[in-house]
Design a protein around this motif. Structure first.
Motif, PDB file in Angstrom:
ATOM      1  N   LEU A 149       0.818  -1.217   0.000  1.00 17.81           N
ATOM      2  CA  LEU A 149       0.000   0.000   0.000  1.00 17.81           C
ATOM      3  C   LEU A 149       0.849   1.264   0.000  1.00 17.81           C
ATOM      4  CD1 LEU A 149      -2.718  -1.100   2.596  1.00 17.81           C
ATOM      5  CD2 LEU A 149      -3.074  -0.754   0.147  1.00 17.81           C
ATOM      6  N   SER A 150       1.976   1.207   0.678  1.00 17.36           N
ATOM      7  CA  SER A 150       2.824   2.397   0.794  1.00 17.36           C
ATOM      8  C   SER A 150       3.846   2.494  -0.325  1.00 17.36           C
ATOM      9  CB  SER A 150       3.555   2.393   2.145  1.00 17.36           C
ATOM     10  OG  SER A 150       4.394   1.257   2.258  1.00 17.36           O
ATOM     11  N   GLY A 151       3.763   1.603  -1.310  1.00 16.48           N
ATOM     12  CA  GLY A 151       4.762   1.568  -2.378  1.00 16.48           C
ATOM     13  C   GLY A 151       4.900   2.881  -3.121  1.00 16.48           C
ATOM     14  N   THR A 152       3.767   3.474  -3.508  1.00 20.44           N
ATOM     15  CA  THR A 152       3.809   4.742  -4.242  1.00 20.44           C
ATOM     16  C   THR A 152       4.474   5.836  -3.420  1.00 20.44           C
ATOM     17  OG1 THR A 152       1.779   4.143  -5.423  1.00 20.44           O
ATOM     18  CG2 THR A 152       2.423   6.470  -5.428  1.00 20.44           C
ATOM     19  N   GLU A 153       4.125   5.891  -2.138  1.00 21.24           N
ATOM     20  CA  GLU A 153       4.709   6.903  -1.245  1.00 21.24           C
ATOM     21  C   GLU A 153       6.204   6.671  -1.085  1.00 21.24           C
ATOM     22  OE1 GLU A 153       4.128  10.372   0.372  1.00 21.24           O
ATOM     23  OE2 GLU A 153       2.370   9.161  -0.145  1.00 21.24           O
ATOM     24  N   MET A 154       6.592   5.402  -0.968  1.00 20.42           N
ATOM     25  CA  MET A 154       8.018   5.081  -0.835  1.00 20.42           C
ATOM     26  C   MET A 154       8.799   5.521  -2.069  1.00 20.42           C
ATOM     27  SD  MET A 154       8.386   3.623   2.126  1.00 20.42           S
ATOM     28  CE  MET A 154       7.464   2.710   3.379  1.00 20.42           C
ATOM     29  N   LYS A 155       8.215   5.316  -3.251  1.00 24.54           N
ATOM     30  CA  LYS A 155       8.902   5.694  -4.481  1.00 24.54           C
ATOM     31  C   LYS A 155       9.059   7.219  -4.581  1.00 24.54           C
ATOM     32  CE  LYS A 155       7.437   1.531  -6.909  1.00 24.54           C
ATOM     33  NZ  LYS A 155       6.532   0.921  -7.914  1.00 24.54           N
ATOM     34  N   LYS A 156       8.069   7.947  -4.058  1.00 25.05           N
ATOM     35  CA  LYS A 156       8.208   9.405  -4.005  1.00 25.05           C
ATOM     36  C   LYS A 156       9.376   9.806  -3.110  1.00 25.05           C
ATOM     37  CE  LYS A 156       3.306  10.519  -4.735  1.00 25.05           C
ATOM     38  NZ  LYS A 156       2.100  11.123  -4.105  1.00 25.05           N
ATOM     39  N   ILE A 157       9.484   9.116  -1.997  1.00 27.87           N
ATOM     40  CA  ILE A 157      10.571   9.417  -1.058  1.00 27.87           C
ATOM     41  C   ILE A 157      11.917   9.091  -1.690  1.00 27.87           C
ATOM     42  CG2 ILE A 157      11.572   8.764   1.169  1.00 27.87           C
ATOM     43  CD1 ILE A 157       8.666   8.262   2.130  1.00 27.87           C
ATOM     44  N   ILE A 158      11.973   7.981  -2.436  1.00 28.71           N
ATOM     45  CA  ILE A 158      13.212   7.620  -3.125  1.00 28.71           C
ATOM     46  C   ILE A 158      13.592   8.711  -4.120  1.00 28.71           C
ATOM     47  CG2 ILE A 158      14.230   5.992  -4.761  1.00 28.71           C
ATOM     48  CD1 ILE A 158      12.598   3.794  -3.435  1.00 28.71           C
ATOM     49  N   ALA A 159      12.583   9.208  -4.860  1.00 29.59           N
ATOM     50  CA  ALA A 159      12.840  10.268  -5.837  1.00 29.59           C
ATOM     51  C   ALA A 159      13.377  11.527  -5.157  1.00 29.59           C
ATOM     52  CB  ALA A 159      11.564  10.579  -6.601  1.00 29.59           C
ATOM     53  N   GLU A 160      12.830  11.854  -3.978  1.00 34.58           N
ATOM     54  CA  GLU A 160      13.308  13.018  -3.243  1.00 34.58           C
ATOM     55  C   GLU A 160      14.750  12.825  -2.800  1.00 34.58           C
ATOM     56  OE1 GLU A 160      10.635  13.551  -0.035  1.00 34.58           O
ATOM     57  OE2 GLU A 160       8.925  14.139  -1.296  1.00 34.58           O
ATOM     58  N   HIS A 161      15.090  11.596  -2.392  1.00 31.02           N
ATOM     59  CA  HIS A 161      16.451  11.321  -1.954  1.00 31.02           C
ATOM     60  C   HIS A 161      17.430  11.392  -3.117  1.00 31.02           C
ATOM     61  CE1 HIS A 161      16.300   9.865   2.328  1.00 31.02           C
ATOM     62  NE2 HIS A 161      15.020   9.990   2.046  1.00 31.02           N
ATOM     63  N   ASP A 162      16.944  11.032  -4.303  1.00 26.85           N
ATOM     64  CA  ASP A 162      17.835  11.008  -5.465  1.00 26.85           C
ATOM     65  C   ASP A 162      18.071  12.390  -6.076  1.00 26.85           C
ATOM     66  OD1 ASP A 162      18.115   8.309  -5.241  1.00 26.85           O
ATOM     67  OD2 ASP A 162      16.553   7.800  -6.690  1.00 26.85           O
ATOM     68  N   GLN A 163      17.251  13.366  -5.671  1.00 28.10           N
ATOM     69  CA  GLN A 163      17.418  14.718  -6.199  1.00 28.10           C
ATOM     70  C   GLN A 163      18.719  15.325  -5.666  1.00 28.10           C
ATOM     71  OE1 GLN A 163      13.959  16.972  -5.239  1.00 28.10           O
ATOM     72  NE2 GLN A 163      12.665  15.985  -6.787  1.00 28.10           N
ATOM     73  N   PRO A 164      19.465  16.001  -6.530  1.00 21.85           N
ATOM     74  CA  PRO A 164      20.726  16.613  -6.053  1.00 21.85           C
ATOM     75  C   PRO A 164      20.452  17.719  -5.045  1.00 21.85           C
ATOM     76  CG  PRO A 164      20.164  17.351  -8.282  1.00 21.85           C
ATOM     77  CD  PRO A 164      19.208  16.244  -7.951  1.00 21.85           C
ATOM     78  N   GLN A 165      21.271  17.750  -4.026  1.00 26.25           N
ATOM     79  CA  GLN A 165      21.137  18.759  -2.975  1.00 26.25           C
ATOM     80  C   GLN A 165      21.724  20.089  -3.454  1.00 26.25           C
ATOM     81  OE1 GLN A 165      19.458  18.222  -0.152  1.00 26.25           O
ATOM     82  NE2 GLN A 165      19.023  16.149  -0.883  1.00 26.25           N
ATOM     83  N   PRO A 166      21.021  21.220  -3.193  1.00 23.84           N
ATOM     84  CA  PRO A 166      21.538  22.533  -3.617  1.00 23.84           C
ATOM     85  C   PRO A 166      22.796  22.909  -2.854  1.00 23.84           C
ATOM     86  CG  PRO A 166      19.599  22.784  -2.213  1.00 23.84           C
ATOM     87  CD  PRO A 166      19.728  21.317  -2.482  1.00 23.84           C
TER      88      PRO A 166
END
Length: 246
Positions: A229-246
């Motif tokens: 059930l939380s798969g979609t939310e987890m993938k969003k979190i993964i995407a946020e982690h993969d974004q380069p930090q400013p």
């Protein structure tokens, strides 16, 4: 066989805290979090004493709505506690944990109470509340372990399918260990209580088999549902982690 258990007085109860105080002393000497342990013990004492009075009232009630509300409250509290190690995502994941516990734990409770034990009526509080407590507590631990593990794997850049698999594996370790140990290393609480109250060990063993089956099923089913059930939310979190930090 003696069917009468001795009544535990407050003085007798206080004796049980002697080894507890010694254990707290070692935590203090080794500079561990003795305040947290003391707080947990205090909460345990207050909660159990209060629930004794509350259950005395509930067990004499015959109100299906009251029992239903209590079961839903138990699910909600177990989910909130399960996600306490992830405060940043606690509110976001709460709904998934609630549905997972309701689905995995509720289904197991239904099969056990109505199939294996034929409880009539289904909301008989003396039976349904203790069973639900064991089931939802197991689901709570399973969801907590799986949630913590999958976030740890996400932080380590583990691919999501593998992270989910490792999270489920982590959630199954305690319940599988308990299956190996039961009867050899330990006599579980329900079986011990029945034997102490004079029930034949053969009958107590059958009830414990039912308990172990429902613990195993609710643990895995709830963790699987939560991770799905939380798969979609987890993938969003993964995407946020993969974004380069400013």
């Amino acid at each position: 066989m003696n069917n009468t258990l001795p009544v535990i007085s407050l003085t007798d109860l206080s004796i049980a805290f002697i080894p507890v105080i010694i254990a707290l002393g070692f935590l203090y000497l080794w500079s561990l979090n003795v305040k947290q342990a003391g707080y947990a013990l205090s909460r345990m004492l207050i909660q159990l004493l209060l629930i004794g009075y509350v259950l005395s009232y509930i067990f004499y009630s015959d109100n299906v709505w009251l029992i239903s509300c209590i079961l839903l409250a138990m699910i909600a509290m177990s989910c909130w506690i399960a996600l306490r190690t992830l405060p940043q995502y606690r509110l976001v994941l709460f709904k998934y944990g609630f549905i997972a516990t309701l689905g995995g734990g509720g289904f197991t409770l239904l099969v056990i109470s109505q199939g294996a034990m034929s409880v009539t009526p289904w909301y008989q509080p003396q039976v349904i509340i203790p069973l639900a407590g064991m089931i939802f507590a197991t689901a709570m631990n399973s969801i907590s372990l799986s949630a913590e593990r999958i976030f740890a794997e996400i932080n380590n850049k583990t691919p999501y399918p593998l992270a989910r698999k490792m999270a489920l594996n982590a959630a199954t370790i305690p319940v599988i260990n308990s299956l190996f140990a039961v009867g050899l290393v330990s006599l579980p609480g329900m079986m011990t209580g029945q034997i102490l109250s004079g029930v034949s060990p053969l009958i107590a063993a059958r009830y414990q088999v039912i308990v172990m089956c429902m613990i195993f099923a609710s643990s895995i089913l709830s963790a699987v549902l939560f991770l799905l059930l939380s798969g979609t939310e987890m993938k969003k979190i993964i995407a946020e982690h993969d974004q380069p930090q400013p």
